[in-house]
Design a protein around this motif. Structure first.
Motif, PDB file in Angstrom:
ATOM      1  N   SER A  69     -24.341   8.581 -31.579  1.00  0.00           N
ATOM      2  CA  SER A  69     -23.587   8.898 -32.611  1.00  0.00           C
ATOM      3  C   SER A  69     -23.409  10.681 -32.940  1.00  0.00           C
ATOM      4  O   SER A  69     -24.261  11.393 -32.368  1.00  0.00           O
ATOM      5  CB  SER A  69     -24.495   8.568 -33.933  1.00  0.00           C
ATOM      6  N   ALA A  70     -22.296  10.813 -33.588  1.00  0.00           N
ATOM      7  CA  ALA A  70     -22.208  12.346 -33.731  1.00  0.00           C
ATOM      8  C   ALA A  70     -22.927  12.363 -34.975  1.00  0.00           C
ATOM      9  O   ALA A  70     -23.407  11.911 -35.628  1.00  0.00           O
ATOM     10  CB  ALA A  70     -20.537  12.385 -34.126  1.00  0.00           C
ATOM     11  N   PRO A  71     -23.232  13.938 -35.033  1.00  0.00           N
ATOM     12  CA  PRO A  71     -23.881  14.421 -36.143  1.00  0.00           C
ATOM     13  C   PRO A  71     -23.418  13.856 -37.579  1.00  0.00           C
ATOM     14  O   PRO A  71     -22.300  13.960 -37.823  1.00  0.00           O
ATOM     15  CB  PRO A  71     -23.898  15.919 -35.923  1.00  0.00           C
ATOM     16  N   SER A  77     -20.493   2.481 -33.159  1.00  0.00           N
ATOM     17  CA  SER A  77     -19.400   2.598 -32.315  1.00  0.00           C
ATOM     18  C   SER A  77     -18.228   2.035 -32.559  1.00  0.00           C
ATOM     19  O   SER A  77     -16.903   2.102 -31.836  1.00  0.00           O
ATOM     20  CB  SER A  77     -19.787   2.410 -30.710  1.00  0.00           C
ATOM     21  N   GLY A  78     -17.912   1.112 -33.574  1.00  0.00           N
ATOM     22  CA  GLY A  78     -16.692   0.293 -33.868  1.00  0.00           C
ATOM     23  C   GLY A  78     -17.067  -0.658 -35.126  1.00  0.00           C
ATOM     24  O   GLY A  78     -18.268  -0.862 -35.206  1.00  0.00           O
ATOM     25  N   GLU A  79     -15.953  -1.209 -35.597  1.00  0.00           N
ATOM     26  CA  GLU A  79     -16.326  -2.287 -36.649  1.00  0.00           C
ATOM     27  C   GLU A  79     -16.794  -3.331 -36.082  1.00  0.00           C
ATOM     28  O   GLU A  79     -16.666  -4.091 -35.038  1.00  0.00           O
ATOM     29  CB  GLU A  79     -14.891  -2.518 -37.262  1.00  0.00           C
ATOM     30  N   ILE A  80     -18.050  -3.980 -36.858  1.00  0.00           N
ATOM     31  CA  ILE A  80     -18.843  -5.160 -36.512  1.00  0.00           C
ATOM     32  C   ILE A  80     -17.853  -6.184 -36.455  1.00  0.00           C
ATOM     33  O   ILE A  80     -17.086  -6.536 -37.614  1.00  0.00           O
ATOM     34  CB  ILE A  80     -19.994  -5.473 -37.310  1.00  0.00           C
ATOM     35  N   PRO A  81     -18.024  -6.972 -35.429  1.00  0.00           N
ATOM     36  CA  PRO A  81     -16.887  -8.511 -35.533  1.00  0.00           C
ATOM     37  C   PRO A  81     -17.314  -9.149 -36.801  1.00  0.00           C
ATOM     38  O   PRO A  81     -18.415  -9.335 -36.993  1.00  0.00           O
ATOM     39  CB  PRO A  81     -17.267  -8.977 -34.432  1.00  0.00           C
ATOM     40  N   GLU A  82     -16.372  -9.660 -37.267  1.00  0.00           N
ATOM     41  CA  GLU A  82     -16.554 -10.609 -38.419  1.00  0.00           C
ATOM     42  C   GLU A  82     -16.639 -11.888 -37.686  1.00  0.00           C
ATOM     43  O   GLU A  82     -16.066 -12.617 -36.913  1.00  0.00           O
ATOM     44  CB  GLU A  82     -15.053 -10.810 -39.163  1.00  0.00           C
ATOM     45  N   GLU A  83     -17.712 -12.767 -38.228  1.00  0.00           N
ATOM     46  CA  GLU A  83     -18.145 -13.836 -37.647  1.00  0.00           C
ATOM     47  C   GLU A  83     -18.606 -15.142 -38.516  1.00  0.00           C
ATOM     48  O   GLU A  83     -18.626 -14.574 -39.794  1.00  0.00           O
ATOM     49  CB  GLU A  83     -19.565 -13.816 -36.699  1.00  0.00           C
ATOM     50  N   THR A  84     -18.730 -16.454 -38.326  1.00  0.00           N
ATOM     51  CA  THR A  84     -18.895 -17.376 -39.395  1.00  0.00           C
ATOM     52  C   THR A  84     -20.249 -17.000 -39.816  1.00  0.00           C
ATOM     53  O   THR A  84     -21.351 -16.643 -39.248  1.00  0.00           O
ATOM     54  CB  THR A  84     -19.057 -18.711 -38.483  1.00  0.00           C
ATOM     55  N   ALA A  85     -20.539 -17.484 -41.119  1.00  0.00           N
ATOM     56  CA  ALA A  85     -21.955 -17.477 -41.690  1.00  0.00           C
ATOM     57  C   ALA A  85     -22.575 -18.872 -41.408  1.00  0.00           C
ATOM     58  O   ALA A  85     -23.947 -18.965 -41.634  1.00  0.00           O
ATOM     59  CB  ALA A  85     -21.915 -17.525 -43.124  1.00  0.00           C
ATOM     60  N   ASP A 258     -16.525 -14.130 -26.725  1.00  0.00           N
ATOM     61  CA  ASP A 258     -15.305 -13.649 -26.281  1.00  0.00           C
ATOM     62  C   ASP A 258     -15.670 -12.052 -25.736  1.00  0.00           C
ATOM     63  O   ASP A 258     -14.608 -11.646 -25.030  1.00  0.00           O
ATOM     64  CB  ASP A 258     -14.521 -13.387 -27.544  1.00  0.00           C
ATOM     65  N   ASP A 259     -16.613 -11.790 -26.016  1.00  0.00           N
ATOM     66  CA  ASP A 259     -17.067 -10.070 -25.338  1.00  0.00           C
ATOM     67  C   ASP A 259     -18.569 -10.018 -25.268  1.00  0.00           C
ATOM     68  O   ASP A 259     -18.831  -8.774 -24.768  1.00  0.00           O
ATOM     69  CB  ASP A 259     -16.367  -9.040 -26.369  1.00  0.00           C
ATOM     70  N   GLY A 260     -19.166 -10.938 -24.863  1.00  0.00           N
ATOM     71  CA  GLY A 260     -20.460 -10.833 -24.447  1.00  0.00           C
ATOM     72  C   GLY A 260     -21.256 -10.176 -25.563  1.00  0.00           C
ATOM     73  O   GLY A 260     -22.592  -9.596 -25.322  1.00  0.00           O
ATOM     74  N   GLY A 261     -20.995 -10.107 -26.723  1.00  0.00           N
ATOM     75  CA  GLY A 261     -21.897  -9.464 -28.039  1.00  0.00           C
ATOM     76  C   GLY A 261     -21.648  -7.914 -28.045  1.00  0.00           C
ATOM     77  O   GLY A 261     -22.606  -7.237 -28.040  1.00  0.00           O
ATOM     78  N   ALA A 262     -20.746  -7.326 -27.395  1.00  0.00           N
ATOM     79  CA  ALA A 262     -20.812  -5.871 -27.080  1.00  0.00           C
ATOM     80  C   ALA A 262     -21.021  -5.071 -28.078  1.00  0.00           C
ATOM     81  O   ALA A 262     -21.738  -3.825 -27.909  1.00  0.00           O
ATOM     82  CB  ALA A 262     -19.313  -5.585 -26.569  1.00  0.00           C
ATOM     83  N   LEU A 263     -20.759  -5.496 -29.559  1.00  0.00           N
ATOM     84  CA  LEU A 263     -20.950  -4.797 -30.553  1.00  0.00           C
ATOM     85  C   LEU A 263     -22.209  -5.076 -31.369  1.00  0.00           C
ATOM     86  O   LEU A 263     -22.759  -5.048 -32.420  1.00  0.00           O
ATOM     87  CB  LEU A 263     -19.829  -4.475 -31.599  1.00  0.00           C
ATOM     88  N   ALA A 281     -26.675  -0.917 -34.828  1.00  0.00           N
ATOM     89  CA  ALA A 281     -25.876   0.047 -35.490  1.00  0.00           C
ATOM     90  C   ALA A 281     -24.568  -1.020 -36.035  1.00  0.00           C
ATOM     91  O   ALA A 281     -23.850  -1.409 -35.252  1.00  0.00           O
ATOM     92  CB  ALA A 281     -25.519   1.203 -35.036  1.00  0.00           C
ATOM     93  N   VAL A 282     -24.412  -1.024 -37.212  1.00  0.00           N
ATOM     94  CA  VAL A 282     -23.365  -1.920 -37.689  1.00  0.00           C
ATOM     95  C   VAL A 282     -22.292  -1.209 -38.505  1.00  0.00           C
ATOM     96  O   VAL A 282     -22.344  -0.371 -39.505  1.00  0.00           O
ATOM     97  CB  VAL A 282     -23.973  -3.000 -38.927  1.00  0.00           C
TER      98      VAL A 282
END
Length: 303
Positions: A69-71, A77-85, A258-263, A281-282
């Motif tokens: 992260s930057a100071p 590093s990006g918006e957490i993907p929205e997933e089903t509860a 869809d992305d291997g859980g990248a975020l 990090a979320v």
């Protein structure tokens, strides 16, 4: 024969790209939407991306899903993907509502509280989530209420699964500190049939808003790395997880696939004897429309 498209393996390599099925098409759409958002090419694209169940990219070979992260930022590093509860949220959206109970705000979620008594067993796990406010430059999202829940080492969900309907353990809320961080003491969850090992969470604007699931500004899941899962599942009590894990993969999971859980793939340190620390990090963007909650998430077996 084409085996990949835009760096993503084709589920039907002998067919045309347009004939790869709905799941692959949705993944391609998410990838293009995220590219538009990154380039700043319109608020409409950003709104559409927030409605998906994931982001596009390649599967991470490590247990870390976060970038340096930057100071002054929390590291998302990006918006957490929205997933089903999933079908067992316990937030009032599908049956029981643990969030309306006194005592839900707690750091140690291993034991039941209120009218219930009982303690979940398993390898110790500390879960640390650091929430970033992407609408304000990625600054720490202090004061948000984070609700987490996950299955037992046997694969059941308290309040729902046979044998633990009279328990409410492995569920709790913490309020993010000035650094946007929440910490929970728990046990490592099982791998139940059909799903990659994971932890559910919701982010609410503040403690007062947790009694209504519709107030959540983000709903997502934390993916656990395979190497750590294999080590934990060799321990007593996790026997069924060994076979279940052998039949699933991050790329094939109906949430992370869809992305291997990248975020969403956590960083994990520690060992069986002293316990593991799971960190993620979320990034939460309150300018996009949340679309998580409800829906299937791969039900655990009955207990």
């Amino acid at each position: 024969m084409t085996e990949s498209y835009e760096g993503r393996p084709l589920p039907r390599p002998y067919d045309e790209v347009v004939d790869q099925g709905l799941g692959f098409d949705l993944g391609t759409l998410h990838s293009r939407r995220r590219a538009l958002r990154f380039l700043g090419l319109g608020a409409a694209a950003a709104g559409l991306a927030a409605c998906g169940t994931g982001t596009s990219g390649s599967s991470s070979p490590t247990s870390s899903s976060s970038s340096p992260s930057a100071p002054g930022q929390s590291g998302a590093s990006g918006e957490i993907p929205e997933e089903t509860a999933g079908p067992y949220p316990g937030d009032g959206s599908n049956g029981p509502d643990v969030l309306a109970q006194s005592g839900i705000v707690r750091g140690d979620i291993r034991s039941s509280f209120g009218e219930f008594s009982g303690t979940a067993q398993g390898v110790p796990m500390t879960l640390e989530l650091t929430i970033a406010d992407l609408a304000n430059g990625g600054s720490p999202f202090a004061g948000v209420a984070v609700y987490v829940w996950h299955c037992t080492r046997e694969g059941g969900y308290s309040l729902y699964s046979e044998g633990v309907e009279d328990q409410n353990f492995l569920r709790g809320v913490q309020i993010a500190d000035d650094a946007g961080k929440v910490t929970f003491t728990s046990v490592f969850p099982a791998c139940y049939d059909g799903r990659w090992p994971h932890v559910h969470f919701e982010v609410h604007p503040d403690q007062a808003s947790i009694t209504d699931a519709a107030n959540a500004v983000a709903t997502s899941q934390v993916a656990l790395p395979r190497d750590v899962c294999e080590t934990v599942y060799a321990e007593s009590g996790y026997e069924q997880s060994v076979a279940n894990l052998s039949r699933v993969s991050l790329d094939g999971d109906n949430v992370f696939g869809d992305d291997g859980g990248a975020l969403q793939l956590a960083t994990v340190t520690g060992d069986v004897a002293s316990g593991y620390t799971v960190t993620l990090a979320v990034g939460v963007d309150t300018t996009t429309e949340p679309s998580g909650g409800g829906g299937p998430g791969g039900p655990p077996p009955s207990r």
